[in-house]
Design an enzyme around this catalytic site. Structure first.
Site, short mmCIF file in Angstrom:
data_model
loop_
_atom_site.label_atom_id
_atom_site.label_comp_id
_atom_site.label_asym_id
_atom_site.label_seq_id
_atom_site.Cartn_x
_atom_site.Cartn_y
_atom_site.Cartn_z
N ASP A 286 0.85 -1.19 0.00
CA ASP A 286 0.00 0.00 0.00
C ASP A 286 0.88 1.24 0.00
O ASP A 286 1.25 1.73 1.03
CB ASP A 286 -0.92 -0.02 1.22
CG ASP A 286 -1.92 1.12 1.24
OD1 ASP A 286 -2.09 1.78 0.21
OD2 ASP A 286 -2.52 1.35 2.30
N GLU A 320 -2.83 10.13 -0.98
CA GLU A 320 -4.07 9.35 -0.93
C GLU A 320 -4.46 9.04 0.50
O GLU A 320 -5.64 9.04 0.85
CB GLU A 320 -3.90 8.04 -1.72
CG GLU A 320 -5.20 7.26 -1.94
CD GLU A 320 -5.55 6.28 -0.84
OE1 GLU A 320 -6.70 5.80 -0.82
OE2 GLU A 320 -4.69 6.00 0.04
N ASP A 348 -4.52 0.06 -6.31
CA ASP A 348 -4.32 0.39 -4.90
C ASP A 348 -4.96 -0.66 -4.00
O ASP A 348 -5.50 -0.35 -2.95
CB ASP A 348 -4.85 1.79 -4.60
CG ASP A 348 -4.54 2.23 -3.17
OD1 ASP A 348 -3.63 1.65 -2.55
OD2 ASP A 348 -5.22 3.16 -2.67
#
Lengths: 451, 451
Positions: A286, A320, A348
């Site tokens: 991530d 993000e 993602d």
């Protein structure tokens, strides 16, 4: 909700025979010469903990700029955006005080959390499993206490992202829901599908009408231990200490690498992941994975000498995790710059074996994708689901783009998500590269045919 | 070759609505209360290195006997078989002698290999990539030398088992192919899709007309190093030392747990994995996973109070790795005992996320399975491939059974296969349990409807 559209797979029709051969060549090249895994090692080891506003986030900008050039992008540039700048400060501390002494707890502050007083915070604890229980306890039951919100992720949901969607409200809204009744601290059972010793961070959001109270996550193993102690009435108090704080917004960038379209340069096909990561580890799953896969798309097209009809852009979105400012900056620009944004694809969901794509389209637009589906079967992608993209490409809908995202296998994702074990070694080379193969194939097709 | 039959998925038809609900209950139970992961920990930690004939193999027999009783099998019994008994002896040693001193190599003897003389074996080395190269070099090029067979697995094959099928001939037949031309030792590049420091063992088979020469595997990382040294002409000789040996056949057992069929007790549905493992690690992916999943099938059926119409047997096959004697004993018995063996399902491809089943059937028999396919879609199984079962259930074809196997995701399997890192921790709980969910569903359906 996502709907399973179809997974019918049949032989590739004659119309796509040439594309099938080109995709095979790109796949063979990626699986043997792909740079995504090497790039992931560099990104993770040289710029771990790339939280927005940090020095390592700036280092990640420079590293991926260089990677995009190396991959052969015609143009590489930075797109500025201001980002929130939160700092964890010193390692957090927490323990339960029992008749038999202190029981230390593996904790971390949630992202955006305020710190405790410098000497820490001590209060009695109350364990709950839901917002309803908070409401029932009210001021009388919660005032002056620390709330331990012990909601396990639902193991029966086969897609772990569904279980995360169900549970994440407690991380995002839990601290203010507890503060509403006078709680002075908040400890969340880590959002993970596994039992381990890693606390998982992630954004919490304070309701501006409530006092901001320090908010931690405790590892699932320690949540289980704490639960047993609380149930026995053995916990006299809990101690929490953290020095995290929010600093003024900081300047940062999206990093963009582009291959200019040969026939329709004003039509833009976007592929991306997010460059920032939480600060506890290396941000490998991530979302280092999505970053290096997006760079690989550029490399693989160039390596086959493909000059796409439409402009292909790999975008490393900033912020993000705790703001989405990079995604907003990109879509703000897309709405205003006069180009045509036809597609935005995001990766993602981790660098695991790809199983499908989610596509935010219907009717003829959707059919464009499902007509291509047989081309993906050799690379393990069978699912074409109607759904959205991810947090960074979804805003492109404002610019009339179709959005989508890669759907890798989800079983292991929440073992690592936002936690100290999300390191390079958690990513398998072949799984990562297979994701890049399927992303490259889809970007190749959209850039050739449009939607 | 396997052929992709179909992966069309549509809503579950009315006929199977009740089955769909029962499978949902079993799945929820397995994903929350499943014992497969706990059992795997016990098997791996208490009986690692369960090579046929070893004390730990005997311990594994006792452990799984107890697990099957605990799972609720009506009857648990042992089925005797004699097994080969090979012992590795002392840790192997190998190094390359160069002008700059010794370069040590991470090696292990291949299974069934003879040892070296007690003081070891020293000879010059010749590197080859194929049997053709051996033939070209002939006696002149190979006599008195050690052959380093450096054939990397083909990374472009998306299913890693295809790459293994392509490369495994060098492990099985390489030593005798080299001995044919007078080679005195054999070192195989480890059969792995990853670069790491673990040598992978596995069976080699000596041609009885050739001298038996010591046969090692070297880790992929050290194969790369050795290749560079050999290419530079820097290797003066290689030293190999091992004390492995073949002992007389030993008595052992298949372990069988059974739920007797309520309507057709003489029709037997078999589900199994193999209980033995190589001796370098814990045999977690290979094949502790298949063992505990098969036990879980029994537990899950019992937990829902399901009394299957046909007899369900979970079989822990002994000696898959270096002899297949357990599979043979079971099928010998099946041919002779007057019962009807209708289906044999194997799990021996690792405890990774399930993606499909291979089924050795056609026509109406195959249609029975594909009619059920929609019931598996919620649990991630989309692929129904025409193919065989595994090494242990394939012999059941002699007893007219249809055979099949679980097809999990294959990307990580050859990171661990037959190597020191195949430990409990390499298995993900949810991936393992999802395999058990799909196996339980299939055994439930076959035991209810027949084929």
């Amino acid at each position: 909700m996502r709907k399973l559209l179809w997974v019918l797979v049949f032989p590739v029709s004659g119309a796509f025979a040439q594309d099938s051969a080109i995709i095979r060549r790109m796949a063979d090249d990626i699986l043997t010469n792909g740079q995504a895994y090497n790039n992931l090692r560099i990104l993770c080891k040289q710029a771990p903990a790339r939280l927005s506003g940090s020095a390592n986030a700036a280092k990640a900008v420079a590293l991926t700029e260089a990677m995009l050039r190396e991959a052969g992008a015609d143009t590489v540039y930075l797109q500025p955006c201001m980002v929130p700048h939160w700092e964890r400060g010193a390692k957090e501390e927490a323990y339960a005080v029992t008749g038999n002494g202190r029981v230390s707890l593996a904790v971390c502050a949630l992202g955006n959390s305020v710190g405790t007083p410098a000497t820490g915070l001590t209060a009695s604890v109350v364990e709950v499993r839901s917002f309803d229980e908070l409401d029932k306890l009210g001021k009388k039951g919660l005032s002056g206490r620390i709330v331990f919100l012990n909601y396990p992720m639902n193991q029966t949901l086969v897609n772990t992202f569904s279980a995360y969607s169900d549970a994440v409200r407690y991380r995002v809204m839990g601290p203010s829901a507890a503060a509403k009744y006078g709680a002075v601290g908040f400890i969340l059972r880590t959002l993970s599908t596994s039992l381990n010793d890693f606390p998982h961070t992630g954004t919490t959001r304070y309701d501006s009408t409530m006092p901001k109270i320090p908010a931690f996550a405790v590892s699932t193993n320690d949540a289980e231990r704490l639960h047993v102690l609380v149930a026995k009435g053995a916990v006299k108090s809990i101690f929490m200490k953290a020095s995290c704080r929010m600093l003024p917004d900081a300047p940062s960038y999206n990093v963009i690498g582009e291959i200019r379209g040969s026939e329709h340069p004003d039509e833009v096909v976007t592929v991306g992941g997010h460059l920032d990561s939480w600060d506890l580890a290396e941000g490998a799953q991530d979302d280092g994975a999505g970053i290096v896969q997006s760079i690989e798309v550029i490399r693989a097209l160039k390596a086959q000498g493909i000059r796409p009809a439409r402009t292909v852009r790999a975008v490393m979105f900033m912020n993000e995790e705790n703001g989405g400012r990079g995604g907003k900056a990109y879509s703000d620009n897309a709405v205003a710059d006069g180009l045509q944004y036809i597609f935005g694809l995001e990766s993602d969901n981790g660098g695991f074996t790809p199983r499908g794509f989610s596509i935010g389209a219907k009717g003829a637009q959707l059919k464009a994708f499902t007509d291509w589906a047989p081309l993906f079967e050799p690379y393990g992608v069978y699912e074409w689901r109607v759904g959205g993209g991810g947090a960074d490409v979804d805003p492109l809908v404002r610019a009339k783009a179709v959005v989508g995202e890669l759907l890798p296998d989800s079983q292991r994702y929440f073992d690592f998500h936002h936690a100290g074990n999300d390191v390079f070694e958690a990513v398998n080379r072949r799984e990562l590269l297979l994701g890049a193969v399927n992303m490259t194939a889809l970007i190749y097709l959209v850039s050739k045919y449009g939607i």
